[in-house]
Design a protein around this motif. Structure first.
Motif, PDB file in Angstrom:
ATOM      1  N   ILE A 194       0.920  -1.282  -0.054  1.00  0.00           N
ATOM      2  CA  ILE A 194       0.071  -0.275  -0.026  1.00  0.00           C
ATOM      3  C   ILE A 194       0.770   1.078   0.021  1.00  0.00           C
ATOM      4  N   GLY A 195       2.162   1.099   0.675  1.00  0.00           N
ATOM      5  CA  GLY A 195       2.882   2.380   0.779  1.00  0.00           C
ATOM      6  C   GLY A 195       3.381   2.694  -0.732  1.00  0.00           C
ATOM      7  N   ASN A 196       3.596   1.693  -1.273  1.00  0.00           N
ATOM      8  CA  ASN A 196       4.054   1.834  -2.814  1.00  0.00           C
ATOM      9  C   ASN A 196       2.992   2.774  -3.566  1.00  0.00           C
ATOM     10  N   LEU A 198       7.048   3.977   1.188  1.00  0.00           N
ATOM     11  CA  LEU A 198       6.608   5.469   0.851  1.00  0.00           C
ATOM     12  C   LEU A 198       7.804   6.311  -0.091  1.00  0.00           C
ATOM     13  N   THR A 199       9.012   5.583   0.306  1.00  0.00           N
ATOM     14  CA  THR A 199      10.085   6.523  -0.122  1.00  0.00           C
ATOM     15  C   THR A 199      10.895   5.610  -1.355  1.00  0.00           C
ATOM     16  N   LEU A 209       9.707  12.136   6.640  1.00  0.00           N
ATOM     17  CA  LEU A 209       9.889  10.826   6.676  1.00  0.00           C
ATOM     18  C   LEU A 209      11.418  10.187   7.186  1.00  0.00           C
ATOM     19  N   VAL A 210      12.366  10.960   6.435  1.00  0.00           N
ATOM     20  CA  VAL A 210      13.704  10.533   6.697  1.00  0.00           C
ATOM     21  C   VAL A 210      14.030  10.682   8.415  1.00  0.00           C
ATOM     22  N   ILE A 211      13.564  12.095   8.642  1.00  0.00           N
ATOM     23  CA  ILE A 211      14.137  12.236  10.172  1.00  0.00           C
ATOM     24  C   ILE A 211      13.207  11.490  10.986  1.00  0.00           C
TER      25      ILE A 211
END
Length: 318
Positions: A69-71, A211-212, A312-314
């Protein structure tokens, strides 16, 4: 280092697999006498979402619902924020009335439906998947009917693709389709396995990886298509590619993957769903105002996307 090579190999296989699938499929369709307009509305539109579809199905079968789903959520965010934003920065994009009247409202409606289900249930089950798949069939048929009724012509990209491959021999075309599908499956395996390995090594959730890394990797075909179209001032391709891809991502991927195996994605937060909706709903007033997406609007889309990726990264590193 090996994981990075695996990711790059997976992305490359997905990109070229989609290319070969389109060329072989167009070759077969052209030899069978199928009109170029229908080829563009069905085969080419489907193929642009093929990388996302194969990756999400692979992730669903592996029990990685957050990646599956994140994709989709991440790809739709990437398509508007990164791809459309970057394209509009290159050149202001004029919008076709068809997108404003039909495609963008459809995208808003299906995005609301997906987000509502995702937030309420934390995933997509088989019944919801069947509904999305039926909506996909209805959407394609409506587009085909409208195009035939209006006596429309295929866009330049599809017309060029048909001209290049109309004389392709059927054995060659079938071989290209077979190789393309094999590359998509192999690329999906490498990308998903590599993404999961990176997540495990860094202690990052599968949702963030989906997501990333996965979302951006599977969106590369759309990125290449829209940026090249913007440089060539083919505005309808640059915008239509993004809107059509986002609709297919929801209806096709979330229609097929849950039918094979229901997907759960508790790691996808309301912020992720909300940003996808924000971008989607924002498209309507953006394309309605003067029927053009200006450079400053493209810059705004891109800035929000960069901020979201940084967030998202942080948070993943904490």
């Amino acid at each position: 280092m090996l994981i990075a090579i695996q990711l790059l190999a997976g992305i490359a296989l997905l990109y070229y697999g989609a290319e070969w699938l389109v060329k072989g499929g167009v070759g077969i369709a052209a030899r069978l006498g199928i009109p170029p307009l229908i080829i563009g509305l069905t085969l080419v539109s489907f193929a642009t979402s093929a990388p996302e579809l194969v990756v999400s199905v692979k992730a669903a079968l592996a029990g990685s619902g957050d990646i599956s789903i994140g994709n989709v959520v991440g790809s739709n965010i990437c398509n508007v924020g990164l791809i459309l934003g970057l394209s509009a920065l290159i050149t202001p994009l004029a919008v076709e009335k068809q997108l404003l009247k039909f495609d963008v409202p459809v995208l808003i409606a299906v995005s609301l439906l997906l987000s509502g289900l995702g937030i309420a249930t934390g995933g997509i089950g088989r019944i919801a998947g069947a509904v999305f798949f039926l909506l996909l069939i209805g959407y394609v048929l409506c587009n085909v009917r409208t195009a035939l009724k209006g006596g429309g012509a295929p866009d330049d990209e599809v017309a060029d693709e048909v001209r290049e491959n109309r004389n392709m021999k059927l054995p060659t075309a079938f071989a290209l389709v077979s190789v393309g599908l094999a590359a998509l499956v192999g690329g999906a395996h490498l990308l998903v396995e590599g993404a999961v390995a990176i997540g495990d090594a860094l202690g990052v959730s599968k949702a963030v990886i989906g997501l990333t890394v996965v979302a951006i990797g599977t969106s590369l075909p759309e990125l290449a298509t829209s940026v090249v179209a913007a440089i060539r001032h083919q505005d309808d391709i640059a915008i239509g590619n993004v809107v059509g891809s986002n609709i297919f991502n929801i209806l096709c991927i979330m229609g097929i993957a849950p039918l094979i195996r229901p997907v759960q994605a508790s790691g996808i937060t309301w912020i992720d769903w909300s940003l996808m909706l924000f971008y989607t709903i924002l498209l309507y007033p953006m394309v309605r105002s003067g029927s053009r997406i200006n450079r400053w609007e493209g810059g705004g889309l891109l800035a929000v996307f960069v901020g979201y990726m940084a967030w998202l990264v942080i948070n993943a590193a904490e």
